[in-house]
Design a protein around this motif. Structure first.
Motif, PDB file in Angstrom:
ATOM      1  N   PHE A  24       8.920   4.802  -1.211  1.00  0.00           N
ATOM      2  CA  PHE A  24       8.886   3.726  -0.251  1.00  0.00           C
ATOM      3  C   PHE A  24       7.470   3.571   0.339  1.00  0.00           C
ATOM      4  O   PHE A  24       6.829   4.565   0.664  1.00  0.00           O
ATOM      5  CB  PHE A  24       9.906   4.141   0.818  1.00  0.00           C
ATOM      6  CG  PHE A  24      10.013   3.261   1.993  1.00  0.00           C
ATOM      7  CD1 PHE A  24      10.368   1.931   1.838  1.00  0.00           C
ATOM      8  CD2 PHE A  24       9.792   3.763   3.268  1.00  0.00           C
ATOM      9  CE1 PHE A  24      10.491   1.111   2.941  1.00  0.00           C
ATOM     10  CE2 PHE A  24       9.922   2.946   4.376  1.00  0.00           C
ATOM     11  CZ  PHE A  24      10.269   1.611   4.210  1.00  0.00           C
TER      12      PHE A  24
ATOM     13  N   THR B 279       5.545  -3.354  -4.006  1.00  0.00           N
ATOM     14  CA  THR B 279       5.773  -4.770  -3.739  1.00  0.00           C
ATOM     15  C   THR B 279       4.453  -5.516  -3.535  1.00  0.00           C
ATOM     16  O   THR B 279       4.306  -6.662  -3.972  1.00  0.00           O
ATOM     17  CB  THR B 279       6.704  -4.912  -2.515  1.00  0.00           C
ATOM     18  OG1 THR B 279       7.952  -4.288  -2.846  1.00  0.00           O
ATOM     19  CG2 THR B 279       6.955  -6.353  -2.149  1.00  0.00           C
TER      20      THR B 279
ATOM     21  N   GLU C  35      -5.328  -6.540   4.401  1.00  0.00           N
ATOM     22  CA  GLU C  35      -4.700  -7.800   4.780  1.00  0.00           C
ATOM     23  C   GLU C  35      -4.815  -8.832   3.661  1.00  0.00           C
ATOM     24  O   GLU C  35      -3.925  -9.634   3.452  1.00  0.00           O
ATOM     25  CB  GLU C  35      -5.353  -8.322   6.061  1.00  0.00           C
ATOM     26  CG  GLU C  35      -4.477  -9.334   6.727  1.00  0.00           C
ATOM     27  CD  GLU C  35      -5.124  -9.984   7.927  1.00  0.00           C
ATOM     28  OE1 GLU C  35      -5.731  -9.231   8.714  1.00  0.00           O
ATOM     29  OE2 GLU C  35      -5.042 -11.214   8.024  1.00  0.00           O
TER      30      GLU C  35
END
Ligand code: ADP
Ligand code: MG
Length: 421
Positions: free
Chosen positions: A216, A221, A416
């Motif tokens: 995790f 992703t 970011e």
């Protein structure tokens, strides 16, 4: 399905907890279900010579207090349970085979092809299916030692099966030059990290399935998002000027992140968003269906990247308990082959999937974390990258399995604006 120990009886006793039993008027732990409990009480009250000799030894030997005895009994009970599961597994497969209901059409088709291989009788077929080898491809492309290990079939049978599967699939020889010709056409998508690109031999390549697995928050992703943006870049910028298809099984796709990443690359985010076809898969059947439907979209929409985030999450939560393990592996196997087949049909399509890790407490050496899905997934993906956390925003990628890449590691960051060095 609740764990056995979480089920309370009418009196509020949790299984496995000590309590005073009215049947045998003693303190002991609550059995599995009421019926078992009665049997337990009877068992305890039985004259010892009625019990089978193995158990007698266990009971008669030096169990000084009752707690120890009960523990021993529970162990026997647990063993019996395992046994029952195995039997149930066999029964299930036979039932599936006879009634032909639980397998989808395409799985059934593959199974029929396996059934037609010379020397495959009912018993062999069952063993193969149970181990997840339910298609000619899965047999032809898996090393014999692994087929043997997983299915329990013998050396000779395995080699024969592989040879026959290869013949059926027309996998013969071609010149290395032909293979090179084919590989020369392979294009690469930059990950936006030079180090990670170098590790991958220039980026994520088309014509194969790349799997990113890790715990995790290790960036799986994020990498998937980044690839969806980067696939759209021009060749000189590290892209292949194609669209992306994103299959989200976990509900973690964030267009906001795409916008940030697009802006990081000075791209018009509206255009970038438009070029990502998104599908939310709500369950494993839906996921399988989306991939089957993707076949039509690829040509129609100039899709050059398919993302599945994550590959087996749904399968894991839907197929609980060992009773359905064979069935689950079977379905995952066929799903993976759908993906691999797409790569074969469309050599300029890249497929990237993510995979959760599972902790394996029985591994004492090396990394106890293993990609979920076991061997089936491991053999389905062409390139496997293991991700782990470094300091702060740093992440470490390691090549675990790749036919042409040296073993190595790369460090990248998640910022970011997306993935970077
Ligand atoms: P998983 O491996 O579970 O899919 P993710 O790819 O979702 O993990 O990675 C989550 C990590 O990505 C977060 O822990 C954070 O470090 C980083 N991250 C996510 N969004 C941002 C952002 N907007 N800015 C910087 N870092 C981010
Ligand atoms: Mg994720």
């Amino acid at each position: 399905m609740a764990k056995a120990t979480e089920i309370e009886d009418d009196n509020g006793f949790k299984m496995g907890e000590p309590y005073f039993c009215k049947e045998c008027k003693r303190n002991h732990t609550k059995g599995k279900i009421y019926k078992d409990h009665i049997e337990f009480a009877e068992f305890e009250n039985k004259t010892k010579d009625e019990v089978d000799s193995d158990n007698i030894e266990l009971i008669n030997d030096d169990f000084e207090d009752e707690a120890e005895l009960i523990e021993a009994f529970n162990e026997i009970e647990a063993e019996t349970d395992d046994f029952e599961v195995e039997e149930q597994l066999d029964a299930e497969i036979i039932m599936d085979k006879e009634e032909n209901i639980n397998y989808g059409e395409s799985i059934q088709e593959s199974i029929n092809a396996v059934k037609k291989l010379p020397g495959v009788g009912e018993a062999t077929l069952n063993k193969l299916i149970k181990a997840g080898f339910s298609s000619l491809e899965s047999i032809a492309f898996t090393p014999p030692s692994i087929i043997q290990e997983e299915s329990g079939l013998g050396d000779k049978t395995t080699s024969k099966l592989i040879k026959a599967s290869m013949e059926q699939l027309n996998i013969g020889f071609k010149s290395a030059e032909d293979v090179w010709e084919h590989r020369k056409n392979i294009a690469r998508i930059t990950t936006a990290s030079q180090e990670l690109d170098d590790l991958l031999g220039g980026g994520v390549e088309t014509g194969s399935v790349i799997e990113f697995f890790g715990e995790f928050r290790t960036g799986k992703t994020q990498i998937m998002h980044q690839l969806c943006v980067n696939v759209q870049l021009s060749e000189e910028k590290g892209g292949i000027e194609g669209k992306a298809l994103y299959i989200d099984t976990e509900g973690t796709f964030r267009p906001e992140r795409i916008i940030q990443m697009a802006e990081g690359l000075d791209l018009d985010h509206k255009k970038v968003l438009k070029n990502i076809v998104f599908g939310r898969a709500y369950n494993s059947d839906h996921q399988i269906l989306l991939i089957k439907e993707a076949t039509n979209l690829i040509k129609e929409q100039n899709i050059k990247l398919i993302v599945v985030d994550s590959l087996i999450g749904h399968f894991r939560s839907e197929y609980i308990g060992r009773g359905t393990l064979a069935n689950r592996q079977q379905t995952i196997n066929s799903h993976l082959h759908d993906l691999l087949r797409l790569c074969d049909i469309y050599p300029n399509l890249a497929i990237a999937v993510t995979n959760q890790v599972q902790s394996k407490p029985d591994v004492f050496y090396g990394n106890p974390l293993q990609a979920a899905g076991g061997n089936v997934v491991a053999h389905g993906s062409t390139i496997r990258i293991y991700l782990r956390k470094g300091k702060g925003e740093q992440r470490i990628a390691k090549v675990v399995d790749a036919p042409h890449l040296p073993e190595g590691e790369a460090i990248f960051s998640i910022t970011e604006n997306g993935i970077s060095d």
